[in-house]
Design an enzyme around this catalytic site. Structure first.
Site, PDB file in Angstrom:
ATOM      1  N   TYR A  92       9.040 -21.404  26.699  1.00 15.97           N
ATOM      2  CA  TYR A  92       7.872 -21.850  27.746  1.00 15.97           C
ATOM      3  C   TYR A  92       7.133 -23.088  27.264  1.00 15.97           C
ATOM      4  CZ  TYR A  92       3.693 -21.300  30.443  1.00 15.97           C
ATOM      5  OH  TYR A  92       2.794 -21.463  31.227  1.00 15.97           O
ATOM      6  N   ASN A 145       4.037 -27.686  40.582  1.00 19.19           N
ATOM      7  CA  ASN A 145       3.309 -26.437  40.142  1.00 19.19           C
ATOM      8  C   ASN A 145       3.962 -25.386  39.560  1.00 19.19           C
ATOM      9  OD1 ASN A 145       0.651 -24.394  39.963  1.00 19.19           O
ATOM     10  ND2 ASN A 145       2.120 -23.780  41.380  1.00 19.19           N
ATOM     11  N   SER A 156       0.964 -28.266  33.649  1.00 17.77           N
ATOM     12  CA  SER A 156       1.200 -27.744  32.220  1.00 17.77           C
ATOM     13  C   SER A 156       0.304 -26.619  31.692  1.00 17.77           C
ATOM     14  CB  SER A 156       0.991 -29.111  31.123  1.00 17.77           C
ATOM     15  OG  SER A 156       1.453 -28.627  30.014  1.00 17.77           O
ATOM     16  N   LYS A 200      12.334 -37.242  41.426  1.00 16.63           N
ATOM     17  CA  LYS A 200      13.165 -38.375  41.708  1.00 16.63           C
ATOM     18  C   LYS A 200      13.682 -38.576  42.838  1.00 16.63           C
ATOM     19  CE  LYS A 200      17.136 -40.336  41.464  1.00 16.63           C
ATOM     20  NZ  LYS A 200      18.188 -40.297  42.774  1.00 16.63           N
ATOM     21  N   LYS A 248       6.201 -26.777  28.907  1.00 16.12           N
ATOM     22  CA  LYS A 248       5.147 -27.254  29.064  1.00 16.12           C
ATOM     23  C   LYS A 248       4.650 -28.560  28.481  1.00 16.12           C
ATOM     24  CE  LYS A 248       4.767 -25.351  32.083  1.00 16.12           C
ATOM     25  NZ  LYS A 248       4.433 -25.416  33.524  1.00 16.12           N
ATOM     26  N   ILE A 276      -1.860 -19.792  41.230  1.00 13.65           N
ATOM     27  CA  ILE A 276      -2.590 -21.111  40.996  1.00 13.65           C
ATOM     28  C   ILE A 276      -2.199 -22.084  42.369  1.00 13.65           C
ATOM     29  CG2 ILE A 276      -3.183 -23.033  39.766  1.00 13.65           C
ATOM     30  CD1 ILE A 276      -2.949 -21.258  37.182  1.00 13.65           C
TER      31      ILE A 276
END
Length: 322
Positions: free
Chosen positions: A194, A112, A165, A143, A198, A38
């Site tokens: 996992y 991502n 997410s 940060k 998210k 993605i």
């Protein structure tokens, strides 16, 4: 400006074309841009218009392949490759220092990259691998880039930070704070780890906007059910086959609403550039539209967001300053 309606079938390229005026002149960093994912499709769509596109990966050779693929489609794209291993905090610091040394400000940061569906493993920093890669690493990276991001602000523009997410957050119980601060192999569960990370992405987006006091617009999103290079992972394939999402041959089960990778990247590009989101900071997107009602309660709880932020600052040994 007339903006077309988007849907689950909308592609990243279609979104980028619709918001070409917003992308032009912008400097954008996308983490996790290996071909077949993605992040790559997100970067590919943005490359056509961006002033500077920074792509990242932990593998130099795969990163080069991504650059070549982008340049093949958009020969004039200005692409900068950054080696970044989000599971190793020293790598995060090194990569951030490299970006901070560039003269350009950073208008959009898209977090991502993610690690998923792996057995229990501690990183060199003593963190559980998924929490390190999906939350702590991106938190520290963001940060460290705050000065560069704030430098992109103007009276007309508020910089954006996007966290990819997953709808998977709704199937879990939220962030496991014990797993984050004191990982334990005996208590580890692949799916829960996992899903917890998210949830952390959503909470971080909400808290980032809040703590920046409007200086940064942060968003999170669900890309949808997408067959990506993540399924090169045998564990991921086994889990999704067992749940029925994949057929026994490991291919997408047509009974479910699978998206193509370009369709999966469309919501990320929307979160990064849709001007209609300017007055909706902290929002969660699904199928290219605001869908805050789809956030699980544990992932929108202000107390959880504040607790996660404070704990993560302790882990990295640094506090955000805006």
């Amino acid at each position: 400006m007339s903006i077309p309606s988007f849907s689950s079938a909308t592609t990243a390229e279609e979104v980028a074309n619709a918001f070409s005026a917003e992308i032009k002149g912008k400097n954008v960093l996308v983490t996790g841009t290996s071909v077949g994912g993605i992040g790559f499709e997100t970067a590919l769509a943005i490359a056509k218009y961006a002033n500077l596109l920074i792509i990242t990966g932990y593998n130099q050779e795969r990163l080069k392949l991504s650059e070549e693929a982008i340049k093949e489609e958009h020969p004039h794209a200005n692409v900068y490759c950054l080696v970044l291993n989000l599971s190793f905090l020293a790598s995060v610091r090194k990569a951030a220092a490299e970006i901070n040394a560039l003269p350009e400000p950073l208008h959009v940061l898209i977090n991502n990259a993610a690690s998923s569906w792996g057995d229990f493993k501690l990183t060199e920093d003593g963190l559980e691998r998924q929490y390190a890669t999906n939350h702590v690493g991106p938190f520290l990276f963001t940060k460290l880039l705050i000065p560069k991001i704030l430098a992109a602000a103007s009276p007309e523009y508020t910089p954006r930070v996007v966290f990819v997410s997953s709808v998977g957050h709704t199937h879990g119980s939220g962030v496991d704070f014990d797993a984050l601060t004191a990982p334990n192999a005996a208590k580890f569960a692949i799916r829960e780890a996992y899903r917890g990370t998210k949830s952390a992405n959503i909470l971080t987006a909400i808290e980032l906007y809040k703590r920046s006091k409007g200086k940064i617009n942060a968003y999170s999103l669900n890309p949808g059910l997408v067959y990506t290079n993540a399924f090169n992972n045998e564990t991921a394939t086994a889990i999704f086959t067992g749940a029925g999402f994949l057929d026994q041959d490991g291919r997408p089960n047509a009974a479910y609403a699978w998206k193509t990778i370009p369709q999966g990247a469309s919501t990320t590009v929307t979160a990064a550039f849709d001007p209609r989101l300017n007055d909706k900071p902290g929002a969660y997107l699904d199928d290219c539209i605001v869908a805050n009602e789809k956030i699980a309660p544990h992932s929108s709880d202000p107390a959880n967001a504040e607790k996660l932020w404070d704990l993560t600052e302790k882990i990295i040994g640094e506090k955000f300053t805006f």
